[in-house]
Design an enzyme around this catalytic site. Structure first.
Site, mmCIF file in Angstrom:
data_model
loop_
_atom_site.group_PDB
_atom_site.id
_atom_site.type_symbol
_atom_site.label_atom_id
_atom_site.label_comp_id
_atom_site.label_asym_id
_atom_site.label_seq_id
_atom_site.Cartn_x
_atom_site.Cartn_y
_atom_site.Cartn_z
ATOM 1 N N ALA A 112 0.798 -1.242 0.000
ATOM 2 C CA ALA A 112 0.000 0.000 0.000
ATOM 3 C C ALA A 112 0.825 1.285 0.000
ATOM 4 C CB ALA A 112 -0.920 0.009 1.220
ATOM 5 N N PRO B 277 3.054 4.476 -0.791
ATOM 6 C CA PRO B 277 2.887 5.465 0.291
ATOM 7 C C PRO B 277 1.440 5.807 0.633
ATOM 8 C CG PRO B 277 3.420 6.570 -1.760
ATOM 9 C CD PRO B 277 3.408 5.098 -2.071
ATOM 10 N N GLY B 278 0.466 5.092 0.076
ATOM 11 C CA GLY B 278 -0.913 5.251 0.549
ATOM 12 C C GLY B 278 -1.846 6.081 -0.305
ATOM 13 N N GLY B 279 -1.393 6.516 -1.487
ATOM 14 C CA GLY B 279 -2.265 7.317 -2.361
ATOM 15 C C GLY B 279 -3.524 6.573 -2.763
ATOM 16 N N LYS B 280 -3.359 5.309 -3.141
ATOM 17 C CA LYS B 280 -4.529 4.526 -3.588
ATOM 18 C C LYS B 280 -5.412 4.155 -2.399
ATOM 19 C CE LYS B 280 -1.894 2.616 -7.487
ATOM 20 N NZ LYS B 280 -0.512 2.871 -7.006
ATOM 21 N N ASP C 62 -1.166 -4.000 -5.629
ATOM 22 C CA ASP C 62 -0.268 -3.117 -6.380
ATOM 23 C C ASP C 62 1.112 -3.782 -6.308
ATOM 24 O OD1 ASP C 62 0.902 -1.039 -7.651
ATOM 25 O OD2 ASP C 62 0.291 0.514 -6.230
ATOM 26 N N CYS D 275 3.259 -0.563 -12.093
ATOM 27 C CA CYS D 275 3.657 0.612 -12.883
ATOM 28 C C CYS D 275 4.791 0.189 -13.819
ATOM 29 C CB CYS D 275 4.029 1.791 -11.997
ATOM 30 S SG CYS D 275 5.305 1.427 -10.794
#
Length: 433
Positions: free
Chosen positions: A255, A257-260, A322, A375
């Protein structure tokens, strides 16, 4: 005496190119004491040189009679910084050369000041001829991409690889994601207009906007109150694909740095999310992001390939995986990837991804969905993973993001620059009941 920005930049380049440290880590290590303008200059030098390093290295070798020894790479990095400045017409030429020579002294490389000075002046004089030589050099030199990566790109995208290479050398766009739990998209856009920050609204996603040029986040209206986050448009697709629904228990795997993670709550606040990451330090970033945006998740330090160590035994409604990847889709944001990745990493990453995918699948409720994301632009980490998984898992069904998808050609591969996005891959899978 404090070092000038060229000397600091050379230190950072050494950390990345020779010591294989990530650029963001090296920038943190060396720029914490600098003011914003110095910090910006160091960033510009480091990004600029890394995007063009093969070319600068080639030119330096052409301009020297005797090869600069590896233990004198610091001199090489300084010259490369000088070359980059001379390329950028923003700096007066005498200043570019003078400051670089000064940096040489600050790094105790007194013996090499005349060499640095002479090489930069030669570059100015022979500029046209040198550009011509570069244009006839190897693909690796011209493109500033390592051979192994070019080979994989050509194999995966025989018609499109040059476009990917070109995109990787551009400056990345500055996308924002508006948090409508704080204010409506319209109100936020109004606040930007009042602050005279230029932007373009996205035609398809109301909460997504592109700033015309980057600004410090501190200047964004109500940033500290959670009004928005900086996140690429490609990464903003994840939450919509997960489709969080009230009452669901969701796992955001890898997860940080937590943006999603935060975006899931912005779409639907009434969910519970476990945010898993193997790196405790990076998980701190998740907590900070959640705090600023006023959401609360359950952070878990743990290895996604070994759930028995951390899992509480309750199945999840949805999983966002991710997956750890080569990050070859975000080179324009992280040019250090070209120096930190090796060919053999791809095989190792693909094995790890398959292992994590199988483990995560076992934590998913029947009827639940898993969104697989990377990515990366390499099929080995993306499409091929899902093709293989669908063959092996009888209870897995491909949920099409686009009608054209098949089990042999699954998922959504975004290439760098496509709709001005980073390179990304998504596939959506449902667990049959």
């Amino acid at each position: 005496m404090s070092m000038n920005t060229r000397a600091i930049s050379a230190r950072i380049l050494e950390a990345v190119i020779d010591k294989k440290k990530s650029l963001s880590q090296a920038l943190d290590d060396y720029t914490s004491e600098l003011n914003p303008s110095q910090k910006g200059q160091v960033q510009d030098f480091c990004y600029g040189v890394l995007r063009n390093y093969s070319q600068y290295n080639f030119i330096i070798n052409k301009l020297t009679d005797t090869k600069i020894k590896p233990q004198l790479n610091m001199v090489r990095f300084l010259i490369a910084i000088g070359l980059y400045q001379l390329d950028q017409d923003r700096v007066a030429e005498h200043a570019a050369i003078g400051e670089t020579v000064e940096a040489c002294k600050q790094l105790d490389l007194f013996k090499f000041t005349s060499l640095v000075n002479a090489l930069l002046r030669s570059y100015q004089r022979q500029y046209e001829d040198l550009q011509d030589i570069v244009n006839h050099a190897s693909e690796q030199v011209k493109s500033n991409h390592p051979d192994w990566f070019l080979r994989r790109l050509k194999q995966a995208y025989p018609k499109g690889w040059k476009k990917i290479v070109k995109q990787n050398k551009q400056k990345p766009p500055f996308w924002l994601r508006i948090n409508e739990q704080v204010q409506s998209a319209e109100a936020f856009k109004q606040a930007l207009t009042e602050a005279e920050i230029e932007f373009e609204a996205d035609k398809k996603i109301p909460t997504c906007i592109l700033l015309t040029k980057p600004v410090p986040v501190s200047t964004l209206p109500n940033f500290e109150l959670g009004s928005c986050s900086v996140q690429d448009r490609a990464a903003q697709q994840a939450a919509a694909l997960v489709e969080p629904t009230a009452g669901e228990r969701i796992l955001d795997c890898c997860a940080a740095p937590g943006g999603k993670t935060a975006h899931l709550f912005e779409v639907c606040p009434d969910i519970s999310v476990d945010a898993l990451d193997i790196d405790e330090k990076r998980l701190e970033r998740v907590k900070q992001n959640m705090q600023r945006l006023n959401f609360s998740c359950t952070p878990i330090v743990g290895d996604a390939s070994d759930p028995q160590q951390w899992w509480d035994g309750l199945l999840y409604d949805k999983i966002l995986l991710d997956a750890p990847c080569s990050a070859t889709g975000v080179i324009r944001r992280h040019p250090d990837i070209l120096f930190l990745r090796r060919d053999e990493d791809i095989v190792a990453l693909a094995e790890l991804q398959q292992k994590i995918l199988i483990k995560m699948w076992s934590l998913l409720k029947p009827g639940g969905t898993l969104v697989y994301a990377t990515c990366s632009v390499l099929p080995e980490e993306n499409k091929n993973q899902i093709v293989e998984f669908l063959k092996q898992q009888a209870d897995a069904k491909l949920v099409k993001i686009f009608d054209s998808e098949t089990n042999e050609d699954p998922g959504w591969q975004i290439l760098p620059g496509g709709q001005n996005m980073d390179g990304f891959y998504y596939a959506k899978l449902q667990k049959l009941k």
